[in-house]
Structure formats: C-alpha cells, structure tokens
Design a protein around this motif. Structure first.
Motif, PDB file in Angstrom:
ATOM      1  N   ALA A 227       0.821  -1.220   0.000  1.00  0.00           N
ATOM      2  CA  ALA A 227       0.000   0.000   0.000  1.00  0.00           C
ATOM      3  C   ALA A 227       0.848   1.261   0.000  1.00  0.00           C
ATOM      4  O   ALA A 227       0.400   2.312  -0.470  1.00  0.00           O
ATOM      5  CB  ALA A 227      -0.938  -0.008   1.201  1.00  0.00           C
ATOM      6  N   ASP A 228       2.076   1.194   0.532  1.00  0.00           N
ATOM      7  CA  ASP A 228       2.909   2.398   0.595  1.00  0.00           C
ATOM      8  C   ASP A 228       3.824   2.540  -0.615  1.00  0.00           C
ATOM      9  O   ASP A 228       4.729   3.379  -0.624  1.00  0.00           O
ATOM     10  CB  ASP A 228       3.737   2.409   1.879  1.00  0.00           C
ATOM     11  N   ALA A 229       3.624   1.724  -1.642  1.00  0.00           N
ATOM     12  CA  ALA A 229       4.435   1.846  -2.856  1.00  0.00           C
ATOM     13  C   ALA A 229       4.235   3.220  -3.482  1.00  0.00           C
ATOM     14  O   ALA A 229       3.177   3.835  -3.367  1.00  0.00           O
ATOM     15  CB  ALA A 229       4.074   0.753  -3.853  1.00  0.00           C
ATOM     16  N   SER A 230       5.264   3.699  -4.141  1.00  0.00           N
ATOM     17  CA  SER A 230       5.167   4.973  -4.859  1.00  0.00           C
ATOM     18  C   SER A 230       4.574   4.724  -6.237  1.00  0.00           C
ATOM     19  O   SER A 230       4.870   3.715  -6.881  1.00  0.00           O
ATOM     20  CB  SER A 230       6.552   5.601  -4.993  1.00  0.00           C
ATOM     21  N   ALA A 231       3.726   5.632  -6.692  1.00  0.00           N
ATOM     22  CA  ALA A 231       3.121   5.482  -8.017  1.00  0.00           C
ATOM     23  C   ALA A 231       2.738   6.845  -8.551  1.00  0.00           C
ATOM     24  O   ALA A 231       2.337   7.733  -7.783  1.00  0.00           O
ATOM     25  CB  ALA A 231       1.897   4.573  -7.961  1.00  0.00           C
ATOM     26  N   CYS A 232       2.857   7.013  -9.855  1.00  0.00           N
ATOM     27  CA  CYS A 232       2.437   8.267 -10.476  1.00  0.00           C
ATOM     28  C   CYS A 232       1.993   7.984 -11.905  1.00  0.00           C
ATOM     29  O   CYS A 232       2.396   6.999 -12.518  1.00  0.00           O
ATOM     30  CB  CYS A 232       3.564   9.306 -10.471  1.00  0.00           C
ATOM     31  N   PHE A 233       1.142   8.856 -12.409  1.00  0.00           N
ATOM     32  CA  PHE A 233       0.778   8.807 -13.818  1.00  0.00           C
ATOM     33  C   PHE A 233       1.853   9.521 -14.629  1.00  0.00           C
ATOM     34  O   PHE A 233       2.451  10.506 -14.179  1.00  0.00           O
ATOM     35  CB  PHE A 233      -0.584   9.450 -14.053  1.00  0.00           C
ATOM     36  N   THR A 234       2.095   9.019 -15.817  1.00  0.00           N
ATOM     37  CA  THR A 234       3.109   9.586 -16.706  1.00  0.00           C
ATOM     38  C   THR A 234       2.489   9.855 -18.070  1.00  0.00           C
ATOM     39  O   THR A 234       1.354   9.470 -18.341  1.00  0.00           O
ATOM     40  CB  THR A 234       4.290   8.612 -16.874  1.00  0.00           C
ATOM     41  N   THR A 409      13.384   5.829  -2.149  1.00  0.00           N
ATOM     42  CA  THR A 409      14.316   6.043  -3.253  1.00  0.00           C
ATOM     43  C   THR A 409      13.704   6.945  -4.312  1.00  0.00           C
ATOM     44  O   THR A 409      14.392   7.788  -4.904  1.00  0.00           O
ATOM     45  CB  THR A 409      14.727   4.697  -3.877  1.00  0.00           C
ATOM     46  N   VAL A 410      12.406   6.766  -4.574  1.00  0.00           N
ATOM     47  CA  VAL A 410      11.720   7.651  -5.526  1.00  0.00           C
ATOM     48  C   VAL A 410      11.802   9.098  -5.047  1.00  0.00           C
ATOM     49  O   VAL A 410      12.100  10.019  -5.827  1.00  0.00           O
ATOM     50  CB  VAL A 410      10.251   7.215  -5.704  1.00  0.00           C
ATOM     51  N   ALA A 411      11.559   9.325  -3.760  1.00  0.00           N
ATOM     52  CA  ALA A 411      11.622  10.687  -3.213  1.00  0.00           C
ATOM     53  C   ALA A 411      13.029  11.259  -3.321  1.00  0.00           C
ATOM     54  O   ALA A 411      13.208  12.452  -3.617  1.00  0.00           O
ATOM     55  CB  ALA A 411      11.161  10.670  -1.758  1.00  0.00           C
ATOM     56  N   ALA A 412      14.032  10.419  -3.109  1.00  0.00           N
ATOM     57  CA  ALA A 412      15.415  10.889  -3.224  1.00  0.00           C
ATOM     58  C   ALA A 412      15.760  11.231  -4.668  1.00  0.00           C
ATOM     59  O   ALA A 412      16.499  12.186  -4.939  1.00  0.00           O
ATOM     60  CB  ALA A 412      16.369   9.825  -2.688  1.00  0.00           C
TER      61      ALA A 412
END
Length: 555
Positions: A227-234, A409-412
């Motif tokens: 549930a805490d995985a990072s995800a975004c639309f591209t 890592t995505v945030a970094a």
C-alpha cells in the motif's frame, strides 16, 4: 458495466440521430454514412471540402450552445463577464435549468464519442494524403492574423481528422497498441480540460491528487505491490521506463544524484532482450549512460529472454569492471506479445542484487483477468513496473503509470524544493513534483478513474478476455487457411507469414483495399513477417473472420 452493452447503447442512441449535408439541407439518415467512401478510394478526393459534400452527423451537443454557456460563465479572454440572459439569470427556474444541463453533460459527451466511433467503424481505416496536401490546406486558411469563427475552425479540424488519419479506433485496426477508448474516459479528458487542475502539489489540487492516488493504489494492489508503494501517472511508457532507470541509479549508486555519472568511476549497464521496447535506447542516451550501456540478451525459440545468456553477460561485465544495474523483463513485447520468464528473472536479480523492472506497458492489464493473470506470475517481485492505461485499459493518450516498491528512493531521485511552490501539506501526502519526472502535471488519471468506476473490474475482465479470444480466433483462422504462425503468446498478437510472401507488397495491398491495418515486423532479426493485434473492444468475430477471408484471397 459490460463494455459492449454500455458502449453499444450509446452507439444505438447515436445511430438514431439525424445527419446534415454541409451545404445546409437536412435529412434523416443513419450515422453510418459519415465517412462513406472515406475519400481514400482511388480517384476520390480526400480534401475536407470534398468531405463536406458527404454525410456527417449533426453534433449531439451543439458547439454554439455549449460555447455560449461557457462564455457566459467564464467571460471573454480579457476576463470581462458577460451579462446573464433569461436562461442563466439567478433564480429558481434558472437554477433548475442549469442543473438539468449539468446532469446531462456526461451523457452528451459520451453520446458524441459514440457517434464518432460509429462513423469511424463504418468508414475506411487508412487515408491517402501527402504532407504537401495538408500543408497547402493549412497555409491557405490559417495565417492567424484574422479571427475566425470557432465553430467553423472546429468543423474543419474534425473533417481533417476524419479524413487524414489512420483510424486507430477502427474495429479492423490490427496494428500497434492503440485502442478504442471508452466514453467514460472521453468524459474524463473533457472534465480535465474544463477544470484544468495543476497537480504539481497536493495543496493546489487536493481532489485530483487524491483521485489519482486512490486509482494508483488499486492498480498497485492488483500487481501485489504494498500500500505504501510509490506510483504516479506519466505521459506514457517511455517516461515510466525513464523513471525506473533514474530511480535504479539513485538506489544503487548514491553519488549519482549529486555528482553525476562522471563521479562513479565505472559504467552502469542495463540488460534486456532484443524484443524489449526501444525506448530504452533513448533513455540510455538521455540519462548519460550511453547507448552502449545496453546489453541485448539473446532470446530462445519462444522469443523470451535466455537466462543463461543473461547470467553469462552479467558475469562478464563484472569481470570487465562494469557495474550491472538493471534487468528489464517485458510483459507483452511490442513485436510478438511474448512475456519474459518473470519468476526466473526475479530470482536472478535478487541473487545478483540487481534492480528488476517489468515493462508491462501493454500486457499489464491482464493482471485483472482470472484466466490470463498467471501469465504475469512473478511481476509482484519487481522493484518497479511500467503499465500504460492508454493501451489495454482503453483510455485516450497519454496515460502511463510508473509503480515502485521503494518510495524513499523515488523521493530521493526526484526531490525538489523552492520558495515559489506551496509548502508541503501536513500528513501522509506527497507533492507529485517531488516524486516524479514532471513538474507541472495534467490530471492524467481521471480518465482511468472514470472508466474503472463505470465499467468495474468485471467489465474490464470481460473486455480483456474477449479480445484474447478474438486473438485466438484470428490465429486459428490464419493457420487453418495455410498461414504459418511464428509467435506464441496468450495475448492477442498474431505474427504470420507463408513461403514466398513479399510482406511489404502484401501489406500495401491490404491497406489499399481497406481490409485492415497491420504492420511489418522482424522477430529476432529474421525475415519480415506480418503482425496483427486485436486492440479494440469494438472488434467482433465477424471482423476477424472477414480479415482472415480477405487476406487469403490475396494469395
């Protein structure tokens, strides 16, 4: 809701609408005549002027009426509001009228979309036009010095799109992964344009950001991500794949973010099969890795990545002083629709401490299907996934998704901070401009949210499994009539040939006769073959049978 029942009912409503002749006269006529002749027949004019002499549907939602309401509420470009008229003057009656109009906006947009789809389905697939013809048309009409009536310009543009375009939403478009689109997703893109939310920060667009977050968390859960995985639309799969490489570099090589590749002392390398998407060549170039950082791993007879060759290449690179970084497994290759051995790749990457990325831009949608999802076994072990909603989820371009199980890592990788942006909102909230490649961001996810909400998982399962069955029908029909099938996949991509076939000439005839749109492909560097893919939920068994019959008549 059932895809075909939902879209079919909208189409039937559209079929009942009247059509107009552009010269001004009107007549009752089925929508089927809109692009009759398609102006692509030999000797027929393909210009919009000629097209106006053919039948076209009356717009279900009058553009002038719609623009009138828009201009009243929004004013002119100078921001000056227009005075209310009797229809929109404040008051109970006006409010009731506006409420009624608002309630019907979605139906009107969906009906317009269905009407266009019906017209395309009855017309030609492939246009006949030259660059000079289009440039002359534009140059003679649009010098941008004199204002023109918007209704006239839109009418002209619609005719250009109807005449001068490969219709990728046609039921017999058997080409690349360009689908027919759901009416709900068209409504989503329209609402996004109307409200124009800016999703760079949560504070600016709370509702839009939470709708995207909710949708992406559901998609991630289908893949087995936490549930805490990072995800975004591209914007699409290329951006999602690019994001994966940047995040992998950030995790494996801490100095990369601050000092760049030059400070690493050794060159990182990426591993993928020759059937993987060629966006990685551009990504290697733009990230500074260099195109020679890509290691093309051999494929076997099934066109999937050879694990022994992968292990050999990684060991050889380590001996030679390179830094193996990432393995890319493809779930549904563009050329043949094959799926790499994901479980084995996942185990190899864990053992070798490599980033495992799965490019499931097209094939990822089958994770929803009880019958087909086993083909993606092992995808839940990926570090990151690319999946495109504008492929098998049947929403308009462009709507890619990047999912990663390492949010820190995505945030970094994408962190940013500046005084002119709104401050971070308290709580478990991420500002997308700090967790993705993009800064300014469109509300990409609304079209997928609306389509999922409208059709539900069951509707998507029906659509995906039905298209897979049509792919099997095409495969068996071709095999039965003497064609040789050269790929194996549970997905609806069929690659075929026969002895002595001149593929280029064959496809030229197929398109000239408007049988279908198919493409030429070379698999594993071999001789070219014909590639066909069922991409539209509007494709029927009759369409497939017609294509099998018609291509057989050519040989």
């Amino acid at each position: 809701m059932c895809f075909r029942r939902s879209c079919g009912s909208a189409r039937r409503r559209a079929m009942r609408s009247t059509c107009t002749i552009a010269s001004g006269s009107t007549a009752e006529r089925p929508i089927a005549g809109r692009f009759r002749g398609g102006s692509t027949r030999r000797g027929a004019s393909s210009s919009p002027t000629a097209m106006r002499r053919r039948w076209r549907p009356r717009s279900i939602w009058s553009r002038r009426t719609a623009m009138g309401r828009f201009e009243h509420h929004m004013g002119g470009l100078d921001g000056t509001p227009k005075p209310p008229d009797a229809r929109t003057r404040p008051g109970a009656a006006g409010a009731r009228l506006d409420d009624a109009r608002s309630r019907s906006v979605a139906q009107r947009i969906a009906a317009d979309a269905a009407q266009v789809a019906a017209a395309i389905g009855d017309g030609p697939i492939v246009p006949t036009v030259t660059p000079e013809e289009i440039r002359e048309h534009l140059g003679s009409r649009y010098d941008f010095t004199t204002p023109l009536e918007l209704d006239d310009v839109v009418d002209d543009v619609e005719h250009m799109l109807g005449t001068w375009q490969v219709h990728v939403t046609h039921p017999r478009y058997f080409g690349l992964f360009n689908p027919s689109v759901t009416p709900a997703s068209v409504v989503g893109d329209t609402l996004t344009a109307m409200y124009n939310p800016q999703l760079a920060t949560w504070r600016t667009s709370p509702a839009a950001n939470e709708i995207e977050r909710h949708t992406l968390r559901w998609i991630g859960s289908q893949f087995g991500f936490p549930a805490d995985a990072s995800a975004c639309f591209t914007t699409g799969g290329a951006e999602a794949n690019f994001s994966a490489v940047i995040v992998a570099l950030t995790r494996a090589l801490p100095a990369y973010g601050e000092h760049g590749l030059g400070a690493l002392g050794a060159s990182p390398t990426l591993y993928l099969s020759g059937e993987a998407h060629h966006s990685f060549a551009k990504i290697a170039h733009t990230t500074g890795l260099g195109r020679r950082a890509l290691r093309k791993i051999a494929t076997g007879a099934s066109l999937t990545m050879d694990l022994r060759d992968l292990a050999r290449q990684v060991a050889e690179d380590r001996r030679d002083g390179f830094v193996p970084l990432m393995v890319v497994g493809t779930a549904g290759t563009t050329g043949a629709g094959v799926i790499d051995p994901l479980p084995e790749l996942a185990r190899f990457c864990r053992a070798e401490r490599l980033w495992f990325h799965v490019d499931a831009a097209w094939g990822g949608a089958v994770i929803l299907s009880p019958r087909l999802r086993s083909a993606l076994t092992g995808i839940d072990a990926a570090d990151s996934i690319t999946c495109d909603a504008h492929k098998w989820f049947s929403v308009p371009m462009g709507a890619g998704m990047f999912l990663c199980r390492h949010p820190g890592t995505v945030a970094a990788a994408f962190h940013a901070e500046t005084s002119y942006m709104p401050r971070k909102t308290a709580g478990v909230v991420a500002d997308p401009y700090t967790t993705s490649v993009q800064w300014s961001r469109r509300f990409i996810g609304l079209k997928l949210f609306l389509s999922l909400a409208h059709h539900g998982r069951s509707g998507y399962v029906e659509m995906i499994e039905r298209q897979a069955r049509l792919g099997e029908r095409l495969r068996e029909g071709l095999r039965r009539t003497g064609w040789r099938i050269v790929n194996e996949t549970p997905l609806p991509v069929v690659c075929f040939t026969r002895d002595g076939l001149d593929v280029t000439k064959f496809l030229a005839t197929v398109m000239e006769r408007q049988i279908a749109w198919m493409s030429e492909v070379r698999l594993a560097g071999e001789a070219p073959v014909v590639r066909a893919c069922v991409t539209s939920f509007r494709t029927t068994e009759a369409d497939v049978d017609r294509v099998v019959r018609d291509v057989e008549s050519l040989v």
